[in-house]
Design an enzyme around this catalytic site. Structure first.
Site, mmCIF file in Angstrom:
data_model
loop_
_atom_site.group_PDB
_atom_site.id
_atom_site.type_symbol
_atom_site.label_atom_id
_atom_site.label_comp_id
_atom_site.label_asym_id
_atom_site.label_seq_id
_atom_site.Cartn_x
_atom_site.Cartn_y
_atom_site.Cartn_z
ATOM 1 N N LYS A 10 0.808 -1.715 0.449
ATOM 2 C CA LYS A 10 -0.157 0.187 0.060
ATOM 3 C C LYS A 10 0.486 1.427 -0.024
ATOM 4 C CE LYS A 10 0.885 1.471 5.048
ATOM 5 N NZ LYS A 10 1.504 2.264 4.119
ATOM 6 N N PRO A 92 9.794 -4.331 0.829
ATOM 7 C CA PRO A 92 10.752 -4.384 1.835
ATOM 8 C C PRO A 92 10.372 -4.185 2.764
ATOM 9 C CG PRO A 92 10.764 -2.082 0.172
ATOM 10 C CD PRO A 92 9.828 -3.159 0.011
ATOM 11 N N GLY A 96 7.666 1.601 4.638
ATOM 12 C CA GLY A 96 5.764 2.003 4.627
ATOM 13 C C GLY A 96 5.349 1.320 3.678
ATOM 14 N N LEU A 97 6.004 0.700 2.766
ATOM 15 C CA LEU A 97 4.472 -0.174 2.309
ATOM 16 C C LEU A 97 3.166 -1.249 2.525
ATOM 17 C CD1 LEU A 97 6.845 0.050 -0.556
ATOM 18 C CD2 LEU A 97 5.310 1.187 -0.326
ATOM 19 N N GLY A 99 4.257 -4.069 4.312
ATOM 20 C CA GLY A 99 4.755 -5.769 3.897
ATOM 21 C C GLY A 99 4.141 -6.163 4.977
ATOM 22 N N GLY A 100 5.292 -6.714 6.188
ATOM 23 C CA GLY A 100 4.758 -7.635 6.975
ATOM 24 C C GLY A 100 3.514 -7.197 7.905
ATOM 25 N N SER A 101 2.708 -6.451 7.585
ATOM 26 C CA SER A 101 0.525 -6.676 7.652
ATOM 27 C C SER A 101 0.597 -7.285 6.751
ATOM 28 C CB SER A 101 0.835 -4.842 7.475
ATOM 29 O OG SER A 101 1.288 -4.052 8.756
ATOM 30 N N ASP A 134 -2.210 -1.326 10.400
ATOM 31 C CA ASP A 134 -2.236 -1.847 8.602
ATOM 32 C C ASP A 134 -3.453 -3.334 8.478
ATOM 33 O OD1 ASP A 134 -1.165 1.258 9.264
ATOM 34 O OD2 ASP A 134 0.436 -0.166 8.105
#
Ligand code: C5P
Length: 288
Positions: A10, A92, A96-97, A99-101, A134
């Site tokens: 996102k 990465p 702030g994208l 990814g983990g969420s 998120d």
């Protein structure tokens, strides 16, 4: 049975910090947009719980969000947390994208299918919210407003498709550091204006704090703005800076111009995803 699904990333088209709450979080009013950069996860039946990650910079121990999501879902459904999971990282970490969420959300969807649980999406969203602010967004995808900690999702109408340039610096940013640097005033309980599908403020209240911790982020944002982007902003707390372009061609052209800059960042051009496209990616399907 073996299932495969993709966890999409996102960007935050808008991120307003309304104030610091007494629980240590910040009250937000943000607009998430799903974009086509994805991690890939597989879920296979197994007698135990294992996770294989192809990126050594991502922790594969119990603190990994995929394993935390697995345990939380198993507990909620009253089943044993058994699965062999693989995770191929393309988003990465600390970028702030989300990814983990997103990996956590796709784990909730993938294991619900593998374990044949019939939990409504709202219940998965509640489990998701306990894992990270998120996570619920990634169960919806498309364009959505996030309030509260960011976990209270209101789907918005899909935006017309856009080309997005992601400039991903070679360093992560720790979200709590940015919120601390912000030193926001206490939240007064005001939730911000009602605006349904109207224009959203082109603003990220975390940008100034993140850029004062990492001045290189401002250089990247200004370089992206100078390529003629409709919008050039930090995503979440960074470190990714994104530019929105009317179509993939103009985004690709801007990306080419950025390659000459000494920012040392990975540059990618990705499409925005509608809610339907997001769901197709994150929906688990049988692997070959
Ligand atoms: O919810 P999540 O675990 O992703 O949040 C990570 C950290 O970011 C929190 O511990 C908090 O320091 C900060 N945060 C915040 N307000 C939010 C979301 C995150 O202060 N709405």
């Amino acid at each position: 049975m073996k299932l495969v699904a993709e966890a999409f990333a996102k960007v935050n088209r808008s991120l307003l910090v309304l104030g610091r709450r007494s629980d240590g979080y910040h009250e937000l009013d943000t607009v998430f947009q799903a974009v086509g950069l994805t991690d890939r996860l597989t879920f296979e039946e197994s007698d135990s719980l294992t996770l294989e990650v192809d990126d050594p910079s991502v922790p594969s121990g119990p603190e990994n969000l995929v394993l935390r999501a697995t345990r939380a879902l198993a507990e909620e459904a009253g089943v044993k947390p058994r699965a062999a999971i693989t995770l191929e990282k393309r988003i990465p970490s600390g970028g702030g994208l989300g990814g983990g969420s997103s990996d956590a959300a796709v784990t909730l969807l993938g294991l619900s299918a593998l374990w044949e649980l019939e939990l409504p999406l709202e219940r998965l969203a509640r489990i998701g919210a306990s894992l990270g602010s998120d996570v619920p967004f990634f169960l919806w995808g498309g364009t959505a407003r996030g309030r509260g900690r960011g976990e209270r999702i209101e789907p918005l109408a899909d935006l017309p498709p856009r080309g997005v340039v992601l400039v991903m610096p070679p360093f992560p940013v720790a979200t709590p550091d940015v919120f601390r640097r912000l030193s926001a005033p206490p939240w007064d309980g005001n939730e911000g204006p009602e605006r349904e599908n109207g224009p959203v403020p082109d603003r990220n209240d975390l940008e100034f704090a993140a850029e004062s911790l990492f001045p290189a982020l401002r250089v990247v944002r200004q370089a992206l703005g100078a390529t003629g982007a409709e919008q050039a902003r930090l995503s979440g707390s960074g470190s990714t800076v994104f530019g929105v372009f009317p179509d993939p061609g103009s985004a690709a052209e801007a990306a080419r111009r950025l390659e000459g800059l000494p920012v040392g960042s990975a540059v990618r051009v990705v499409p925005t995803l509608t809610r339907e496209e997001s769901r197709v990616r994150s929906g688990p399907r049988r692997a070959e």
